[in-house]
Design an enzyme around this catalytic site. Structure first.
Site, short mmCIF file in Angstrom:
data_model
loop_
_atom_site.label_atom_id
_atom_site.label_comp_id
_atom_site.label_asym_id
_atom_site.label_seq_id
_atom_site.Cartn_x
_atom_site.Cartn_y
_atom_site.Cartn_z
N CYS A 1 -7.62 7.04 66.01
CA CYS A 1 -6.59 6.03 65.72
C CYS A 1 -7.20 4.75 65.18
O CYS A 1 -8.15 4.21 65.74
CB CYS A 1 -5.82 5.75 67.01
SG CYS A 1 -4.69 4.36 66.87
N CYS B 1 -5.30 -2.36 70.60
CA CYS B 1 -5.01 -1.47 71.72
C CYS B 1 -6.30 -1.21 72.49
O CYS B 1 -7.37 -1.07 71.89
CB CYS B 1 -4.45 -0.14 71.20
SG CYS B 1 -4.00 1.00 72.52
N CYS C 1 1.13 7.43 61.27
CA CYS C 1 0.82 7.47 62.69
C CYS C 1 -0.68 7.31 62.94
O CYS C 1 -1.50 8.00 62.34
CB CYS C 1 1.29 8.81 63.23
SG CYS C 1 1.10 8.95 64.98
N CYS D 1 -8.38 5.54 71.41
CA CYS D 1 -8.30 6.93 70.97
C CYS D 1 -9.14 7.08 69.69
O CYS D 1 -9.01 6.28 68.76
CB CYS D 1 -6.86 7.33 70.70
SG CYS D 1 -5.80 7.15 72.14
N CYS E 1 9.45 1.80 63.76
CA CYS E 1 8.28 2.01 64.62
C CYS E 1 7.76 0.63 65.03
O CYS E 1 7.29 -0.14 64.19
CB CYS E 1 7.24 2.79 63.81
SG CYS E 1 5.78 3.18 64.75
N GLU F 1 2.19 -5.29 62.93
CA GLU F 1 2.69 -4.40 61.89
C GLU F 1 3.80 -3.53 62.45
O GLU F 1 3.72 -3.07 63.60
CB GLU F 1 1.56 -3.50 61.39
CG GLU F 1 0.34 -4.29 60.98
CD GLU F 1 -0.78 -3.41 60.43
OE1 GLU F 1 -1.80 -3.98 60.05
OE2 GLU F 1 -0.62 -2.18 60.42
#
Ligand code: SF4
Length: 375
Positions: free
Chosen positions: A122, A115, A353, A119, A108, A90
């Protein structure tokens, strides 16, 4: 034929001659044409270009936010359980209105599928790492934005899916292409690599920035916590590299040209939003700015971007209110911190974000987190 998204033009030219017997100058001309117009007569070149599989848009005050997805072929290095499966990445195009009222677009980029950093705030971090992207797959996102969606891209930020310093070789190779004057020719100072603070990666990045042609690369640090206790809770990377180590690594990032070092701070209600947290942030930033000012500069090194939390799916935390975000921003400024508030864009389509991620993959939680194992 070599992949024109994976290497700079000069390398493409010499490889095209070695691999396909193509005259170097003709290959270089084809490379330039492809990156400038998006067109190529050569089917072997076009075979390297991935199509967009889905586009979603949402309007904001500055224009239209575009989130686009690209399908990736299965690769041998995918996480167990997803071997042989096609994946999607994405990317998001975010409109910005500049000082003179001109609209520009920031792209972005994703550097990985999923990942490993986990976190807590996220969406992508809930997926685990599926695999890292190749230089071609990273540059392919720029190509799609520029030539398939036909947007002028003035800034690039590595703030999509993935931790760029966890895929640093490929990210640097991609930037080598993005800044190539024969290719995309994106100004280096308009490219920003954002990291949660992998200190070994930051040390390598700092060394790279000392090399000619790399001085003005932008760096952003996702701080998101005022102290080690809070950071340990929401960012497992802090178990390995606590704030003192991160701060030393940040101070060592070379400061050519006076560009600001962005410090990202996602404001999460009940987690990192108390008045004393603002004071702790000021304490963390002071030595970074003092070291910079001691070198004869007159304005601070850091710009703190305050980002209201965008709740991920099944988030235990809500978004902060406007009033609370504004109050925390005022507190930071009263403490002498150069800080701005980042407007939330793309929240409803999960393109803001910390919200990029694939729910189907996420449910499977496939990957052991190497960082958590080292605690
Ligand atoms: S915030 Fe960035 S580093 Fe952290 S889990 Fe999400 S994508 Fe990874």
């Amino acid at each position: 034929m070599p992949d024109p998204l994976a290497v700079p033009g000069e390398v493409f030219g010499s490889r095209a001659k070695a691999e396909a017997g193509f005259p170097t100058s003709r290959a270089l001309e084809a490379y330039r044409r492809l990156h400038r117009t998006g067109e190529s007569n050569d089917t072997a070149v076009r075979a390297h270009l991935a199509p967009i599989s889905d586009v979603r848009t949402e309007t904001c005050d500055e224009g239209t936010i575009t989130k686009f997805l690209m399908r990736l072929p299965a690769a041998p290095n995918q996480a167990p359980g997803l071997a042989g499966q096609e994946l999607e990445i994405e990317s998001v195009l975010i409109p910005m209105i500049g000082r003179k009222g001109v609209r520009t677009y920031t792209l972005c980029l994703s550097s990985q599928v999923g990942c490993a950093m986990a976190c807590g705030f996220c969406e992508t971090g809930q997926m685990g790492l599926i695999r890292s992207l190749t230089p071609s797959e990273i540059v392919g996102q720029w190509f799609a934005a520029r030539h398939l969606l036909k947007h002028d891209v003035s800034n690039i930020v590595f703030m999509g899916m993935g931790e760029p310093l966890n895929n640093l070789d490929n990210v640097l190779a991609a930037i080598e292409v993005l800044k190539d004057h024969n290719g995309p020719a994106v100004t280096l100072s308009k490219i920003t690599v954002s990291t949660v603070g992998l200190v070994d990666g930051l040390t390598r990045l700092a060394a790279k920035m000392h090399e000619p042609g790399w001085h003005r690369l932008g760096v952003a640090i996702s701080l998101n916590a005022p102290n080690d206790r809070v950071r340990d809770e929401i960012m497992p990377v802090n178990w390995r590299w606590p704030l003192a180590a991160l701060r030393d690594a940040v101070i060592a990032i070379p400061a050519y040209g006076g560009g600001k070092l962005c410090i990202e701070y996602v404001l999460i209600p009940g987690v990192n939003d108390r008045d004393e947290h603002a004071r702790e942030i000021a304490d963390f930033l002071r030595p970074i700015n003092d070291a910079y000012l001691a070198g004869g500069r007159t304005s601070p090194r850091t710009l703190l971007n305050l980002i209201p939390y965008n709740p991920r799916r099944n988030s235990p935390w809500p978004a902060p209110t406007e009033e609370h975000t504004d109050r925390f921003l005022s507190l930071l400024r009263d403490l002498g911190i150069y800080a701005k508030r980042r407007r939330t864009k793309g929240r409803t389509m999960m393109g803001a974000c910390g919200q990029l991620g694939n729910e189907q993959i996420r449910r499977r939680r496939l990957v052991d987190l190497s960082i958590s194992a080292e605690r």
